[in-house]
Motif scaffolding. Structure first.
Motif, PDB file in Angstrom:
ATOM      1  N   ILE A   1       9.561  13.529  -8.145  1.00  0.00           N
ATOM      2  CA  ILE A   1      10.478  12.381  -7.301  1.00  0.00           C
ATOM      3  C   ILE A   1       9.580  11.483  -7.255  1.00  0.00           C
ATOM      4  CG2 ILE A   1      12.486  11.779  -5.876  1.00  0.00           C
ATOM      5  CD1 ILE A   1      13.188  14.662  -5.345  1.00  0.00           C
ATOM      6  N   THR A   2      10.622  10.650  -7.555  1.00  0.00           N
ATOM      7  CA  THR A   2       9.726   8.681  -7.256  1.00  0.00           C
ATOM      8  C   THR A   2      10.387   8.239  -6.602  1.00  0.00           C
ATOM      9  OG1 THR A   2       8.527   9.083  -9.522  1.00  0.00           O
ATOM     10  CG2 THR A   2       8.515   7.250  -8.078  1.00  0.00           C
ATOM     11  N   PHE A   3      10.069   7.843  -4.780  1.00  0.00           N
ATOM     12  CA  PHE A   3      10.617   6.577  -4.446  1.00  0.00           C
ATOM     13  C   PHE A   3       9.879   5.566  -4.894  1.00  0.00           C
ATOM     14  CE2 PHE A   3      14.985   8.857  -3.492  1.00  0.00           C
ATOM     15  CZ  PHE A   3      14.173  10.139  -2.682  1.00  0.00           C
ATOM     16  N   THR A   4      10.384   4.546  -4.549  1.00  0.00           N
ATOM     17  CA  THR A   4       9.160   3.389  -4.399  1.00  0.00           C
ATOM     18  C   THR A   4      10.282   2.189  -3.462  1.00  0.00           C
ATOM     19  OG1 THR A   4       8.423   2.297  -6.766  1.00  0.00           O
ATOM     20  CG2 THR A   4       8.766   1.060  -5.535  1.00  0.00           C
ATOM     21  N   PRO A   5       9.717   1.743  -2.447  1.00  0.00           N
ATOM     22  CA  PRO A   5       9.908   1.027  -0.894  1.00  0.00           C
ATOM     23  C   PRO A   5      10.305  -0.080  -1.607  1.00  0.00           C
ATOM     24  CG  PRO A   5       7.851   1.394   0.003  1.00  0.00           C
ATOM     25  CD  PRO A   5       7.788   1.878  -1.668  1.00  0.00           C
ATOM     26  N   ILE A   6      11.871  -0.566  -0.925  1.00  0.00           N
ATOM     27  CA  ILE A   6      12.816  -1.245  -1.300  1.00  0.00           C
ATOM     28  C   ILE A   6      12.643  -2.706  -0.083  1.00  0.00           C
ATOM     29  CG2 ILE A   6      14.348  -0.493  -2.415  1.00  0.00           C
ATOM     30  CD1 ILE A   6      16.379  -1.182   0.271  1.00  0.00           C
TER      31      ILE A   6
ATOM     32  N   THR B   1       0.811  -1.009   0.368  1.00  0.00           N
ATOM     33  CA  THR B   1      -0.104  -0.519   0.347  1.00  0.00           C
ATOM     34  C   THR B   1       0.961   1.133  -0.315  1.00  0.00           C
ATOM     35  OG1 THR B   1      -1.346  -0.891   1.177  1.00  0.00           O
ATOM     36  CG2 THR B   1      -1.824   1.061   1.094  1.00  0.00           C
ATOM     37  N   GLY B   2       0.821   2.225  -0.554  1.00  0.00           N
ATOM     38  CA  GLY B   2       1.098   2.760  -0.433  1.00  0.00           C
ATOM     39  C   GLY B   2       0.864   4.232  -0.804  1.00  0.00           C
ATOM     40  N   LEU B   3       1.269   6.068  -0.509  1.00  0.00           N
ATOM     41  CA  LEU B   3       0.577   7.158  -0.898  1.00  0.00           C
ATOM     42  C   LEU B   3       1.283   7.548  -2.218  1.00  0.00           C
ATOM     43  CD1 LEU B   3       1.317   8.579   2.720  1.00  0.00           C
ATOM     44  CD2 LEU B   3      -1.219   7.749   1.363  1.00  0.00           C
ATOM     45  N   CYS B   4       0.492   8.168  -2.793  1.00  0.00           N
ATOM     46  CA  CYS B   4       1.077   9.188  -4.368  1.00  0.00           C
ATOM     47  C   CYS B   4       0.928   9.962  -4.314  1.00  0.00           C
ATOM     48  CB  CYS B   4       0.113   8.202  -5.353  1.00  0.00           C
ATOM     49  SG  CYS B   4       0.285   8.847  -7.602  1.00  0.00           S
ATOM     50  N   PHE B   5       1.946  10.935  -4.131  1.00  0.00           N
ATOM     51  CA  PHE B   5       2.357  12.038  -4.237  1.00  0.00           C
ATOM     52  C   PHE B   5       1.661  12.718  -5.627  1.00  0.00           C
ATOM     53  CE2 PHE B   5       3.703  10.699  -0.487  1.00  0.00           C
ATOM     54  CZ  PHE B   5       2.762  11.557   0.670  1.00  0.00           C
ATOM     55  N   ARG B   6       1.048  13.629  -6.377  1.00  0.00           N
ATOM     56  CA  ARG B   6       0.730  14.186  -7.344  1.00  0.00           C
ATOM     57  C   ARG B   6       1.396  15.878  -7.226  1.00  0.00           C
ATOM     58  NH1 ARG B   6      -0.847  10.176 -10.832  1.00  0.00           N
ATOM     59  NH2 ARG B   6      -2.401   8.231  -9.539  1.00  0.00           N
ATOM     60  N   PRO B   7       2.429  16.290  -8.111  1.00  0.00           N
ATOM     61  CA  PRO B   7       2.269  17.668  -7.937  1.00  0.00           C
ATOM     62  C   PRO B   7       1.356  18.209  -9.520  1.00  0.00           C
ATOM     63  CG  PRO B   7       4.414  16.581  -7.441  1.00  0.00           C
ATOM     64  CD  PRO B   7       3.714  15.529  -7.997  1.00  0.00           C
ATOM     65  N   PRO B   8       1.516  19.031  -9.274  1.00  0.00           N
ATOM     66  CA  PRO B   8       0.920  19.353 -10.589  1.00  0.00           C
ATOM     67  C   PRO B   8       1.545  20.122 -11.506  1.00  0.00           C
ATOM     68  CG  PRO B   8       0.184  21.360  -8.560  1.00  0.00           C
ATOM     69  CD  PRO B   8       1.240  20.643  -8.055  1.00  0.00           C
ATOM     70  N   LEU B   9       0.840  19.971 -12.730  1.00  0.00           N
ATOM     71  CA  LEU B   9       2.009  19.439 -13.963  1.00  0.00           C
ATOM     72  C   LEU B   9       2.464  20.937 -14.320  1.00  0.00           C
ATOM     73  CD1 LEU B   9      -0.830  17.504 -16.133  1.00  0.00           C
ATOM     74  CD2 LEU B   9       1.066  16.274 -15.136  1.00  0.00           C
ATOM     75  N   ARG B  10       4.173  19.995 -14.484  1.00  0.00           N
ATOM     76  CA  ARG B  10       5.202  21.111 -15.214  1.00  0.00           C
ATOM     77  C   ARG B  10       4.733  21.813 -16.334  1.00  0.00           C
ATOM     78  NH1 ARG B  10      10.169  22.316 -14.496  1.00  0.00           N
ATOM     79  NH2 ARG B  10      10.718  20.192 -12.902  1.00  0.00           N
ATOM     80  N   GLN B  11       3.755  21.606 -17.345  1.00  0.00           N
ATOM     81  CA  GLN B  11       3.274  21.752 -18.948  1.00  0.00           C
ATOM     82  C   GLN B  11       2.675  23.225 -18.599  1.00  0.00           C
ATOM     83  OE1 GLN B  11       3.621  18.090 -18.499  1.00  0.00           O
ATOM     84  NE2 GLN B  11       2.440  17.889 -19.957  1.00  0.00           N
ATOM     85  N   THR B  12       1.460  22.425 -17.125  1.00  0.00           N
ATOM     86  CA  THR B  12       0.563  23.816 -17.690  1.00  0.00           C
ATOM     87  C   THR B  12       0.318  24.419 -16.205  1.00  0.00           C
ATOM     88  OG1 THR B  12      -0.424  22.439 -15.910  1.00  0.00           O
ATOM     89  CG2 THR B  12      -0.691  22.292 -18.031  1.00  0.00           C
ATOM     90  N   CYS B  13       1.582  24.173 -15.519  1.00  0.00           N
ATOM     91  CA  CYS B  13       1.268  25.126 -14.226  1.00  0.00           C
ATOM     92  C   CYS B  13       2.724  26.500 -14.529  1.00  0.00           C
ATOM     93  CB  CYS B  13       1.730  24.492 -12.674  1.00  0.00           C
ATOM     94  SG  CYS B  13       0.011  23.576 -12.379  1.00  0.00           S
ATOM     95  N   THR B  14       1.539  27.258 -14.064  1.00  0.00           N
ATOM     96  CA  THR B  14       3.199  28.446 -14.310  1.00  0.00           C
ATOM     97  C   THR B  14       4.485  27.870 -13.175  1.00  0.00           C
ATOM     98  OG1 THR B  14       1.966  30.129 -15.237  1.00  0.00           O
ATOM     99  CG2 THR B  14       3.678  30.955 -14.575  1.00  0.00           C
TER     100      THR B  14
END
Length: 198
Positions: free
Chosen positions: A61-66, A38-51
């Protein structure tokens, strides 16, 4: 609970984030499943649409537990330097070969996610540790309440059995997601980058 930051945004999220959400700096948080973790997905606003993303603010930045940490007790010390707690680090089997040169008696640095830490807020920029008498800047202490809730412990390796490391010195609670393992270097002769290193 696992932890990862996903850079892939589906079309519905893309549309939702492109309009009035564009000015927001807060992360959109969703609970996901990733290979059984089970994970938490943090989605920042998109670079191409957000000034504001074009003004040099942090990239995605992406991290997946090992793997996950499993202490042998619920009575967890505040820091690894005052801990004799033993337990295990259960690493995802796909990384078993990456543990090949970890030896019994060695000390390792374990980077992990404070997955139970409450969200960070400006009033936590200075905190008073339980064993200190005055507040300190959060970057001067080891509080789990941090802008990026990442912890580091130095553990002694007691055993290695396939993808499971037995360790001592734990200060992580049950199920803590492990992000990385590195060698603990305490003298120049141990530097992995040395040309004459083993």
């Amino acid at each position: 609970m696992g932890f990862f930051i996903d850079t892939d945004v589906d079309p519905d999220s893309r549309a939702r984030l492109s309009g009035d959400y564009c000015h927001l700096r807060q992360y959109q948080i969703e609970r996901l499943e990733n290979d059984g973790l089970t994970g938490l997905c943090f989605r920042p606003p998109l670079r191409q649409t957000c000034t504001h993303m074009e003004k040099g603010l942090p990239m995605q930045i992406t991290f997946t537990p090992i793997g996950t940490a499993h202490p042998n007790t619920d009575n967890i010390p505040r820091h690894w330097t005052v801990s004799d707690v033993e337990g295990s680090l259960v690493i995802d089997p796909q990384y078993t070969e990456a543990l090949a040169d970890i030896a019994v008696g060695q000390r390792i640095m374990v980077l992990f996610h404070f997955h139970k830490s409450p969200p960070f807020s400006p009033n936590l920029l200075k905190q008073t540790p339980p064993h200190r008498q005055r507040p300190f800047g959060v970057f001067s202490i080891c509080s789990p309440r941090r802008p990026n809730p990442i912890g580091l412990s130095v553990l002694e390796v007691l055993s290695r059995d396939a993808n499971v490391l037995g360790v001592r010195g734990m200060d992580m609670i049950e199920g803590t997601p492990i992000l990385d393992i590195k060698p603990f270097v305490d003298k120049d002769s141990n530097l992995p980058s040395r040309e004459d290193a083993d």
